[in-house]
Design a protein around this motif. Structure first.
Motif, short mmCIF file in Angstrom:
data_model
loop_
_atom_site.label_atom_id
_atom_site.label_comp_id
_atom_site.label_asym_id
_atom_site.label_seq_id
_atom_site.Cartn_x
_atom_site.Cartn_y
_atom_site.Cartn_z
N ARG A 153 0.59 -1.25 0.01
CA ARG A 153 0.08 -0.14 0.20
C ARG A 153 0.79 1.12 0.11
NH1 ARG A 153 -5.34 -1.02 3.83
NH2 ARG A 153 -6.19 -2.96 2.77
N ASN A 194 0.51 5.06 0.67
CA ASN A 194 -0.54 5.79 1.45
C ASN A 194 -0.35 7.40 1.27
OD1 ASN A 194 -1.86 3.92 3.55
ND2 ASN A 194 0.05 3.42 3.36
N TYR A 195 -1.39 7.89 0.26
CA TYR A 195 -1.41 9.35 0.36
C TYR A 195 -2.88 9.65 0.16
CZ TYR A 195 -1.40 8.69 -4.81
OH TYR A 195 -1.82 8.36 -6.16
N PHE A 196 -3.17 10.80 0.32
CA PHE A 196 -4.40 11.30 0.21
C PHE A 196 -4.63 12.38 -1.18
CE2 PHE A 196 -7.75 14.87 0.47
CZ PHE A 196 -8.77 14.10 0.44
N TYR A 197 -5.68 12.03 -1.83
CA TYR A 197 -5.78 12.71 -3.09
C TYR A 197 -7.39 12.56 -3.67
CZ TYR A 197 -4.60 16.09 -6.75
OH TYR A 197 -4.46 17.12 -7.53
N LYS A 241 -9.73 5.38 -1.47
CA LYS A 241 -9.12 4.67 -0.63
C LYS A 241 -8.21 5.12 0.48
CE LYS A 241 -7.42 0.88 -2.63
NZ LYS A 241 -7.52 1.04 -4.08
N GLY A 242 -7.81 6.31 -0.08
CA GLY A 242 -6.64 7.09 0.75
C GLY A 242 -5.35 5.94 0.48
N PHE A 243 -5.06 5.06 -0.20
CA PHE A 243 -3.96 4.31 -0.49
C PHE A 243 -3.95 4.09 -2.04
CE2 PHE A 243 -6.49 1.16 1.40
CZ PHE A 243 -6.37 0.22 0.71
N THR A 282 -5.61 5.55 -11.04
CA THR A 282 -6.48 6.45 -10.01
C THR A 282 -7.64 7.00 -10.92
OG1 THR A 282 -5.42 8.74 -10.86
CG2 THR A 282 -4.40 7.34 -8.81
N TYR A 287 4.99 7.75 2.22
CA TYR A 287 4.16 7.20 1.94
C TYR A 287 3.76 5.89 2.92
CZ TYR A 287 4.47 9.56 -2.91
OH TYR A 287 4.44 10.43 -3.84
#
Ligand code: ZN
Ligand code: MN
Length: 448
Positions: free
Chosen positions: A79, A81-84, A89-91, A129, A274
């Protein structure tokens, strides 16, 4: 001081599998109504469990083989992980320390026509994405999200910073595209966004072997031409900064095609965290040597190999071989045509020239049709040569005045005779050819 660019490339290529990476939604989303190719998994709804698409893993492994990577017998997903907003899902499910392929190389050509190996760090599999579109709705500025692209399998190919010119960047990217197409793992169409390239550009003193202590990442490039232009622009921009004794900012820059310049998108992002960790919903993979060997046997002849074979087997010039192997369908068409043409008096060179210079539609023409029309047009050309002699002789007989004018040194008479001949000919012939023929016949007559 002279500077030398140091460029590494990150290339994302969407894989043309039937379904998405972790769900059964169709991956063929281009041009489709927004948010019609979605399900709880690719929408990232809580509790939805991913299931890996084995086909896409095989695609990455094959690509790795084509890029001379070492076979990886164990691998896993991680995974990132980052927010956009395009990543609900946030990852992102990606790969960290155990990618499906690593440590390879791709041979490219430099501007001096030398061969050069660009080291491939890794090729890993991840999910694409969603797509954000900034628009105005009822006079309000909004951002729309389309999740059709979310979860489409993506291979990310990371190179070492081994490229030293915009020419090499373009050649590398084009060769990657060609390989993806030969392997039939993607259409790798830059305009459609199924291939996206991100050069990391920095400069160092020419001759230095040390890597620069900064780099600028270029994004939003959707053609090979723009990639070259963006790298060239960066070389100029960074040179100016370095000449002032400063160091360019670490940043991400986009390419503005209208202004033909790069612009700052995001500033200093040095320490990305991340928080990669193994994806708990997907078991790790262990591959048997036999499985790898089977896949290897399925890798077709690659562009570089085909090029070498074409220059040797068919005695083609590197230029011709390059063009004929660019598209695997053209290459195949060429070989089939050559096979059929044997015994019809057509040379390999003639067939190569026809395919290169005439706009032959290889998808809707049969090799046999091309051979037939080439044989016919050759026959026609021969007749017109005999016809030409006959017609010229006739014109000379009919115009004794002009002939004697010419024999007395009146050069312009030949133009009249040429015109008369062209008028009588049924097939188009170049006037210069007619003039030559008249001169030859008159010369042989005056000798005889
Ligand atoms: Zn889905
Ligand atoms: Mn990526």
């Amino acid at each position: 001081m002279t500077y030398e660019p140091v460029v590494g490339l990150e290339v994302h290529i969407e894989l043309s599998t039937k379904s998405k990476m972790f769900c059964s939604c169709s991956a063929d989303y281009f041009g489709k109504e927004p948010n019609t190719h979605t399900c709880p998994i690719c929408l990232g709804l809580p509790g939805a469990l991913p299931k890996a698409n084995i086909e896409s893993i095989k695609f990455v492994q094959k690509l790795g083989m084509a890029l001379n990577c070492k076979a990886q017998l164990s691998s896993k997903f991680d995974r990132k992980n980052y927010f956009y907003p395009d990543l609900p899902k946030g990852f992102q499910i990606s790969q960290y320390d155990l990618p499906f392929a690593k440590s390879g190389y791709l041979e490219i050509e430099t501007e001096n026509a030398n061969r050069k190996k660009i080291r491939i760090t890794r090729a890993h599999l991840e999910e694409d994405t969603g797509k954000l579109t900034h628009a105005a709705v009822d006079g309000r500025r909004v951002t729309l999200i389309d999740f059709n692209r979310s979860g489409v399998p993506l291979v990310e190919i990371v190179s070492e910073p081994d490229m030293n010119s915009s020419f090499e960047v373009k050649d590398y990217a084009q060769k990657l595209q060609q390989i993806a197409r030969y392997l039939e793992i993607s259409d790798a169409d830059m305009e459609k966004g199924s291939m996206r390239i991100e050069p990391n550009v920095s400069l160092r003193q020419k001759g230095s072997k040390v890597l620069p202590n900064y780099k600028v990442e270029l994004k939003n490039i959707n053609s090979f031409k723009f990639a070259r232009a963006a790298v060239e622009y960066e070389i100029g921009r960074q040179t100016k900064i370095l000449e002032k004794g400063k160091i360019p900012d670490l940043e991400t820059r986009g390419w503005n095609e209208a202004k033909k310049e790069t612009y700052s998108q995001r500033g200093k992002e040095l320490a990305h965290d991340y928080r990669y960790f193994p994806e708990p919903d997907l078991a790790p993979f262990i591959f048997k040597a036999q499985e790898i060997a089977t896949l290897k046997s399925q890798v077709p002849e690659l562009p570089g190999q085909k090029f070498a074979r074409f220059t040797q087997t068919y005695q083609l010039t590197p230029y011709d071989a390059q063009i004929l192997t660019r598209d695997v369908n053209v290459a195949q068409f060429f070989e089939e045509t050559v096979k059929i043409a044997t015994g019809h008096g057509l040379s390999t060179k003639e067939i190569a020239n026809t395919l290169i210079n005439k706009n032959v539609q290889v998808n809707s023409t049969l090799p046999a049709q091309l051979v037939k029309s080439l044989v016919q047009s050759k026959a026609k050309a021969k007749i017109s040569n005999e016809e030409l002699t006959a017609t010229v002789s006739l014109v000379l007989k009919e115009n004794p005045g002009a002939v004697s004018d010419f024999n007395r040194g009146k050069e312009t008479a030949i133009m009249f005779l040429t015109g008369q001949t062209l008028r009588k000919l049924k097939v188009p012939v170049h006037p210069r050819e007619v003039t030559e023929k008249i001169k030859n016949i008159l010369a042989s007559k005056s000798q005889g």
